[in-house]
Design a protein around this motif. Structure first.
Motif, short mmCIF file in Angstrom:
data_model
loop_
_atom_site.label_atom_id
_atom_site.label_comp_id
_atom_site.label_asym_id
_atom_site.label_seq_id
_atom_site.Cartn_x
_atom_site.Cartn_y
_atom_site.Cartn_z
N THR A 180 0.78 -1.10 0.08
CA THR A 180 -0.05 0.10 0.03
C THR A 180 0.76 1.23 0.02
OG1 THR A 180 -0.17 0.23 2.29
CG2 THR A 180 -1.86 -1.08 1.38
N VAL A 181 -0.01 2.39 -0.04
CA VAL A 181 0.91 3.75 0.09
C VAL A 181 1.47 3.71 1.45
CG1 VAL A 181 0.52 6.25 -0.06
CG2 VAL A 181 -0.69 4.76 -1.75
N GLY A 182 0.78 3.27 2.35
CA GLY A 182 1.13 3.43 3.65
C GLY A 182 2.60 2.92 3.91
N ASP A 183 2.70 1.56 3.01
CA ASP A 183 4.05 0.69 3.04
C ASP A 183 5.06 1.74 2.37
OD1 ASP A 183 3.09 -1.72 4.40
OD2 ASP A 183 2.29 -2.19 2.43
N ALA A 184 4.61 2.19 1.43
CA ALA A 184 5.61 3.01 0.65
C ALA A 184 6.13 4.20 1.55
CB ALA A 184 5.09 3.66 -0.77
N LYS A 185 5.18 5.02 2.11
CA LYS A 185 5.64 5.99 3.07
C LYS A 185 6.32 5.64 4.43
CE LYS A 185 1.56 8.68 2.18
NZ LYS A 185 0.20 9.24 3.03
N ASP A 186 6.35 4.36 4.97
CA ASP A 186 6.92 3.78 5.90
C ASP A 186 8.14 3.60 5.39
OD1 ASP A 186 4.73 3.80 7.71
OD2 ASP A 186 4.20 2.00 7.62
N TYR A 187 8.48 2.92 3.89
CA TYR A 187 9.90 2.83 3.68
C TYR A 187 10.78 4.16 3.37
CZ TYR A 187 13.67 1.20 0.93
OH TYR A 187 15.13 0.82 0.55
N ARG A 188 9.87 5.20 2.94
CA ARG A 188 10.41 6.44 2.61
C ARG A 188 10.81 7.09 4.13
NH1 ARG A 188 6.57 11.02 1.10
NH2 ARG A 188 6.14 10.73 3.40
#
Length: 161
Positions: free
Chosen positions: A50-58
């Motif tokens: 999800t976008v949440g996973d992407a934000k967490d990685y960033r």
């Protein structure tokens, strides 16, 4: 995910005009993301991320103190990977803001450094008839950068007594 990464790498090497070093960096970025997912115990299929996973990685990359350019390249690599993996329509990395690049203001030479440069230019005056001294003084007192001095053309200069 490793199979998808290997297939994407082969695709990039065969069909893109990217340099081999760029492909290597892209693949390393995607592998680092896969390792991060494993460390976070989020080993979900690519279609479930999800976008949440992407934000967490960033945010994890920011917390590691990586430069904005490195983080943005990683996000671009992942966006391209997700596009190639069939997630072009709902690519979570396409919905992220990139990290702002912070440009540092130029700094003037300290007095001791300027004296060393001026002395070296004065010593070269015997060989170049003062050209280097003129250029470093132009840079120092007019505030020009090396690239700006290098780009000067004859008509740019007005010479007078």
């Amino acid at each position: 995910m490793e199979t998808a990464i290997a297939a994407w790498e082969q695709h990039l090497l065969r069909s893109s005009k990217l340099a081999a070093s760029t492909v290597t960096e892209y693949i390393q970025d995607v592998r680092r993301f896969a390792a991060w997912l494993c460390d976070q115990e989020r080993m979900a299929p690519i279609s479930d991320l999800t976008v949440g996973d992407a934000k967490d990685y960033r945010d994890a990359l920011l917390a590691r103190g990586l430069s904005p350019a490195t983080i943005n390249r990683a996000l671009t690599s992942l966006a391209l990977f997700f596009d190639a993996s069939g997630r072009a329509a709902d690519n979570p990395f396409r919905h992220l803001d990139r990290v702002a690049l912070v440009e540092h203001a130029p700094q003037a030479l300290k007095h001791s450094a300027w004296n060393a440069v001026r002395r070296a230019a004065e010593q070269a005056s015997r060989r170049d008839h003062g050209l280097v001294l003129a250029l470093v003084c132009l840079m120092r007192y007019a505030g020009l950068r090396v690239g700006e001095v290098a780009a000067l053309q004859g008509p740019d200069l007005v010479l007078s007594p």
